[in-house]
Scaffold this active site. Structure first.
Site, PDB file in Angstrom:
ATOM      1  N   ARG A   1       6.752 -82.971  19.214  1.00 34.47           N
ATOM      2  CA  ARG A   1       5.903 -82.227  20.139  1.00 34.47           C
ATOM      3  C   ARG A   1       6.543 -80.914  20.596  1.00 34.47           C
ATOM      4  O   ARG A   1       5.885 -80.078  21.192  1.00 34.47           O
ATOM      5  CB  ARG A   1       5.550 -83.084  21.349  1.00 34.47           C
TER       6      ARG A   1
ATOM      7  N   VAL B   1       2.474 -92.958  32.691  1.00 35.86           N
ATOM      8  CA  VAL B   1       3.023 -91.987  31.757  1.00 35.86           C
ATOM      9  C   VAL B   1       4.317 -91.399  32.316  1.00 35.86           C
ATOM     10  O   VAL B   1       5.331 -91.276  31.613  1.00 35.86           O
ATOM     11  CB  VAL B   1       2.011 -90.862  31.460  1.00 35.86           C
TER      12      VAL B   1
ATOM     13  N   GLN C   1       7.194 -93.885  32.076  1.00 35.17           N
ATOM     14  CA  GLN C   1       7.703 -93.990  30.711  1.00 35.17           C
ATOM     15  C   GLN C   1       8.524 -92.765  30.337  1.00 35.17           C
ATOM     16  O   GLN C   1       9.533 -92.866  29.651  1.00 35.17           O
ATOM     17  CB  GLN C   1       6.525 -94.155  29.737  1.00 35.17           C
ATOM     18  N   GLU C   2       8.088 -91.604  30.809  1.00 26.91           N
ATOM     19  CA  GLU C   2       8.763 -90.359  30.446  1.00 26.91           C
ATOM     20  C   GLU C   2      10.060 -90.149  31.214  1.00 26.91           C
ATOM     21  O   GLU C   2      11.057 -89.705  30.653  1.00 26.91           O
ATOM     22  CB  GLU C   2       7.829 -89.164  30.690  1.00 26.91           C
ATOM     23  N   SER C   3      10.055 -90.418  32.509  1.00 27.79           N
ATOM     24  CA  SER C   3      11.204 -90.010  33.330  1.00 27.79           C
ATOM     25  C   SER C   3      11.678 -91.047  34.337  1.00 27.79           C
ATOM     26  O   SER C   3      12.627 -90.787  35.079  1.00 27.79           O
ATOM     27  CB  SER C   3      10.837 -88.737  34.102  1.00 27.79           C
TER      28      SER C   3
END
Length: 490
Positions: free
Chosen positions: A61, A314, A317-319
């Protein structure tokens, strides 16, 4: 480099090589005595041939990336020229293109300096030393030496250093047999071993470090060859060593500065970023972190017609709801936005939690709206999550792979089933954007759904957040009718 993103590999490669040959002809006709390095600087382009693979070059990405790509980009910057990368499909193609390149093409593709290859090209000083590892399926008896490989089904990548090593061993062990294929790469070999379709494979230690977390049944038997020297390659030319000299000087500089070590850790540091942090940590973050940002999730979820708990899932999960999170790949903030995405969403400071959540919500909403209208929720949301992680181009490639397998490219169940195939050479060669970490995207969506289920369960049931001091702390496993797939918003 932007040009490569706009054309397919089939279109790009002929243009790449014809342009390079034109430069060679101009140099020959002019009768100049310029060195190869001077010609590269005169053209203003560094031509690098590599392989589309997890350890060399691929797109995620953030755009083009990969260990070899990042290293080559730094070398191009040092020379003050543009980097143009041409991915090919095999080691043999890499060496052939380098040999034909007349010192104007560099091979950067995890190339091990073997006696056979050293006759074909000139290698730089090594920038990495890796072990050649014999791998087996954990349910089988562990091989401890070469004799234990006799009678086993062994598959390696065609043209690899492992193929050279096995050929050399056959002089001493004539009953040792193996197969090599240019239709497989590291991920394919590990999957075949995981599925018990082969007995043995042999790959480099850096490749295993990058991918092993996804293959729990793969084990290391023994080291076939220690400390293999990896280098870049150029065409043989005893009278002109200008390019090799420049590469060697560059490698020395990045090693002394620590830049090489940082790249090595970034790609091969074996960090499992996908697993759950554990019930204890999740409960603690629910208590200590979520309350600080919940109002932003609610505000921007409502503005973008998204369930706030989905945004929160989200972000976790990301941070892990850390607004100061920074990854080695350059994504930042609580929603881990790329610089390009943040700019497009109007985010000025990615480390500002409110701005990051605003940008992440807007971006996820845009992705969701871009999904084909015939795809409805909950699949629509799952497709958007996959695009958030791997990019829309790669997602379209996976949908194509689903269709090639006679599955429905508009069904999340079918697309989710084939997501790992985008990591396998026989499939990503048939796509526009090439290799992607499909197994990572599969886990990303699964984890987000899991975190969403927990948040949804807690908020709808009006239960209190789990107490972190509870020694029997247990995050519930939801029944089917409590899961994300049955909520009104999805």
């Amino acid at each position: 480099m932007r040009l490569f993103k706009q054309v397919s590999q089939k279109t790009f490669l002929p243009w790449f090589w014809s342009g390079l040959m034109s430069l060679c002809l101009v140099g020959c006709d002019s009768g100049t005595s310029m060195t190869a390095l001077e010609k590269i600087k005169q053209e203003g382009v560094l031509h690098v041939v590599t392989r589309n693979s997890p350890v060399t070059y691929f797109e995620d990405r953030n755009g083009e990336t990969g260990f070899e790509y990042e290293l080559a980009k730094r070398f191009a910057n040092k020379l003050g020229v543009e980097l143009k990368v041409a991915p090919v499909n095999s080691f043999d193609e890499v060496y052939n293109k380098v040999a034909e390149g007349g010192q104007l093409v560099i091979g950067a593709a995890s190339l091990v300096n073997t006696a056979r290859r050293n006759e074909q090209v000139s290698f730089s000083n090594p920038y990495l030393a890796v072990d050649s590892l014999v791998l087996y399926q954990r349910s089988a008896k562990r091989p401890s030496n070469v004799k234990d490989l006799i009678g086993k089904s062994i598959l390696v990548v065609k043209g690899s250093s492992q193929a050279d090593q096995l050929r050399a061993l056959q002089q001493q062990y004539p009953n040792l047999s193996f197969q090599e294929s240019d239709t497989v790469d590291v991920v394919d070999l590990l999957q075949l071993l995981e599925d018990k379709k082969i007995d043995i494979t042999i790959i480099n230690s850096n490749a295993l470090a990058m991918t092993q977390v996804y293959y729990t049944n793969v084990r290391v038997g023994f080291v076939l060859e220690k400390q293999q020297k990896m280098g870049w390659a150029v065409a043989n030319n005893a009278e002109d060593t200008s390019v090799i000299d420049a590469i060697n000087e560059f490698f020395e500089e990045v090693e002394d500065s620590g830049s090489l070590a940082r790249l090595n850790d970034r790609f091969f540091g074996h960090l499992d970023t996908l697993g759950y942090v554990g019930a204890y940590s999740f409960a603690r973050h629910l208590q200590e972190r979520l309350p600080k940002y919940e109002k932003y999730f609610i505000e921007y979820g409502k503005k973008n017609n998204l369930d706030w708990r989905l945004l929160a899932a989200v972000a976790y999960q990301e941070s892990h709801w850390n607004p100061d999170a920074v990854s080695p790949t350059g994504v930042r903030g609580i929603m881990m936005l790329t610089q390009r995405t943040a700019k497009a969403m109007g985010v000025e400071n990615r480390l500002d939690a409110k701005q990051s959540i605003m940008g992440g919500a807007k971006f996820l909403s845009i992705l969701k709206q871009s999904i084909k209208k015939e795809i409805v929720d909950p699949d629509r949301t799952f497709f958007a999550l996959a695009a958030y992680n791997m990019g829309q181009g790669h997602l379209a490639d996976v949908q194509k792979i689903a269709e090639l397998n006679k599955l429905d490219g508009n069904s999340w169940r079918d697309v989710n089933q084939v997501l790992p195939l985008i990591s396998q050479k026989q499939w990503y060669q048939q796509t526009r954007y090439g290799y992607a970490r499909g197994f990572e995207t599969k886990q990303f969506v699964r984890n987000v759904r899991r975190y969403y289920d927990i948040l949804n369960w807690l908020s709808h049931s009006q239960r209190e957040m789990p107490k972190i001091e509870d020694p029997q702390l247990h995050i519930p496993t939801l029944s089917r009718n409590e899961s994300m797939t049955t909520t009104k918003s999805l």
